[in-house]
Design an enzyme around this catalytic site. Sequence first.
Site, mmCIF file in Angstrom:
data_model
loop_
_atom_site.group_PDB
_atom_site.id
_atom_site.type_symbol
_atom_site.label_atom_id
_atom_site.label_comp_id
_atom_site.label_asym_id
_atom_site.label_seq_id
_atom_site.Cartn_x
_atom_site.Cartn_y
_atom_site.Cartn_z
ATOM 1 N N GLU A 5 7.785 15.420 -46.078
ATOM 2 C CA GLU A 5 8.783 14.698 -46.868
ATOM 3 C C GLU A 5 9.527 13.691 -45.996
ATOM 4 O O GLU A 5 9.790 12.556 -46.410
ATOM 5 C CB GLU A 5 9.774 15.689 -47.475
ATOM 6 C CG GLU A 5 9.168 16.579 -48.544
ATOM 7 C CD GLU A 5 10.085 17.737 -48.916
ATOM 8 O OE1 GLU A 5 11.231 17.765 -48.404
ATOM 9 O OE2 GLU A 5 9.667 18.601 -49.687
ATOM 10 N N ARG A 13 -2.206 24.252 -38.885
ATOM 11 C CA ARG A 13 -0.962 23.769 -39.474
ATOM 12 C C ARG A 13 0.222 24.070 -38.560
ATOM 13 O O ARG A 13 1.152 23.281 -38.465
ATOM 14 C CB ARG A 13 -0.766 24.440 -40.847
ATOM 15 C CG ARG A 13 0.523 24.070 -41.560
ATOM 16 C CD ARG A 13 0.570 22.626 -41.955
ATOM 17 N NE ARG A 13 1.699 22.348 -42.824
ATOM 18 C CZ ARG A 13 2.116 21.118 -43.102
ATOM 19 N NH1 ARG A 13 1.483 20.074 -42.594
ATOM 20 N NH2 ARG A 13 3.144 20.921 -43.907
ATOM 21 N N GLY A 41 2.649 16.438 -34.588
ATOM 22 C CA GLY A 41 2.905 15.015 -34.681
ATOM 23 C C GLY A 41 1.800 14.097 -34.210
ATOM 24 O O GLY A 41 2.005 12.881 -34.127
ATOM 25 N N GLU A 42 0.622 14.636 -33.884
ATOM 26 C CA GLU A 42 -0.447 13.793 -33.351
ATOM 27 C C GLU A 42 -1.613 13.616 -34.316
ATOM 28 O O GLU A 42 -2.556 12.883 -34.012
ATOM 29 C CB GLU A 42 -0.980 14.398 -32.049
ATOM 30 C CG GLU A 42 0.043 14.503 -30.934
ATOM 31 C CD GLU A 42 -0.586 14.990 -29.641
ATOM 32 O OE1 GLU A 42 -0.769 14.159 -28.739
ATOM 33 O OE2 GLU A 42 -0.909 16.187 -29.545
ATOM 34 N N SER A 102 -4.682 11.319 -47.091
ATOM 35 C CA SER A 102 -4.650 9.862 -46.916
ATOM 36 C C SER A 102 -4.679 9.443 -45.452
ATOM 37 O O SER A 102 -5.202 8.386 -45.112
ATOM 38 C CB SER A 102 -3.417 9.269 -47.599
ATOM 39 O OG SER A 102 -2.235 9.637 -46.944
#
Length: 487
Positions: A114, A323, A364-365, A392
Amino acid sequence: MGREFWAVEPFYRKYMMGLFIVVSVSKIVAAGAEAKLKSFCGRGMGGVARKGMLVYEIYRALSYVVSPLLQLHLRWRKIRGLEHPTRLPERLGRPSLTRPPGPLLWFHAVSLGEGMAAIPVIKECVKWRPDLNILLTTATIEVIINQLPTGVLHQFSPIDTPAAMDAFLDYWNPNAIMLLECELWPNLIMVSSRKGIQLALLNARVSMKSFKLWSAPVLFPLISLLLSKFSLIIPLSSMQGIHFQLLQAPPFIINFAGDLKYAVEYDASKEELRSIDDLKVQLGHRKVWMASSIHRGEEEVMLGVHKVLKQVYPDLVTIIVPRYPQHGKDIAQKLQKEGQLVALRSQHQKIVPGRNIYVVDTLGELRHLYRLTPVAVIGGSFFPGLAGHNISEAAAAGCAVLTGYHVGHFSHMIREMQRLNPLSVLQVTGKLELEEAMLKFFSDAKVLEARQTASKQAFHALSNGIIANAWNVLYFHVLKQALLKGR
C-alpha cells in the site's frame, strides 16, 4: 480494591472504566435489540445510518477497553524486534516530528504494498503542488523511507483507538486524508469526519471474504456509515466499484483511474544497481528462473520443480524470494542440512559453480531482482487460503509470468493482462503443470520470448496514464475543496 490501587494503577482504571462502558452499552443493546431491529427495517437508509452509529459506539467503547492491551502488545512486539526501537510512541499518536505550518495532506498506508502504491501519487502531488506538506504513515519503514521525495514526512501508523487517533489528528490537523486500499478504520474515519477533514480511499478494494463479512447484518450498517463519510473512492477495478456500491457507498463519489500498483516505482541507489549487475555477471549464461513472494509450504513446490529441471539443465539456478526474510533463512538452513549448496543474499554469498539455489532473505529488492530472470513464478497463489501478489513488477521487467489460481483480488490484474494478450500471464494448478511450463520455456526460446514480450506489452498498456488520472480525480473531488477551507 482500595484507593491506593486506583491511584497507582491508572492502566487498570482505564481498562475497568472502558469495560463498564461496554457492558452498559451491551445491556442496552441487548434489552432493546428486537424492538430496534423491527424499527430499523421500516426506516430505510435513516434506520441503517442510526444502526451504524449504534454499532460504531460499541466499536469505540471496545477500542477504548482494549487500548491498554494493545499498548502491551506493541511493547511485546518491540521486544521481539517487530516495532521500531525508538519510535513506538508514534503508534499511540504521539509525534516525533514538528508539524510544519501550512496545509497538510495525510496518506495512510499500512502494508508495504500500500505504501509503495501511494508513492507515485505523492510524487505527482509534490510535482503540481510543492507548497503542500505531505505526511505518509505506514506500519513498516523498510524500503518506504528511501523512496519518499525530499521533504515528505513519515510517521508510523497510529492504532485505531480513541486516544491515539484524537492525539494524532489534533497534532497534525490534516486538510485531507488519503487511505489506501481497504484501510477502513472506524475511529479514524468518524473522528476525521467530525473535524471536517476530507477523506479519500485510493486503490479501493475489498476481498470476497471481507465483502461477505461486511455485508452481514451486524457490520453492514457500520460499513455503510463509514463509506458515506468519503468524498472520493477510486476502486482498483470495475468489479470492486460494484462491491462498494453494494455496500452503499454513494455512487457519485466512485471514480475510476486504474490500479495504482501498475505505477509503482522503485528508485535504486548506485550501490543497489551495482549489486544487481554483479549478480548478472555471476549468473553468466546459466538457465535461471525465480519463485518470488512465496509463503510457507510453497517452497516444497518450487524445490520440487527445481529438482526436475536440474536433471535436464545441470547448471540451472533457482532464485527463491520468500515473502518474509526469516522464511528465507529457514529454507537455506534446511537445504544446507540436507547437504545442498545454497547462496544466501543477506550473507553476500556468491553464485559459484555448484551452487544452484539462491535464497533472497532481504526486503525491497524484488523489482530489481526480476531483471535477472526471464521467468518469474509469483507465489502466495498455490494453496487455498492464499491471495496472490502483485504480478505487474515482474511484467514490467519483461519476465514470462506464471502464478497459481489462489490469487484473491489480484485476479482482476491477471484478467486485464490476459485480455490484452492471452500470453501475458500463465496460471498453473500446481507442481506438475509448473514443471511442464518451465520445461517448455527452457526448451523453446521462441515460446519464452513470446511470453516475455506479451507480459511487458500488457503492463505498459495498463500503466499508461494511471497516475495523471488519479491525481486529476483526487484534486478535483477532494483537494480543491479541502484547500479552499484554509484550515
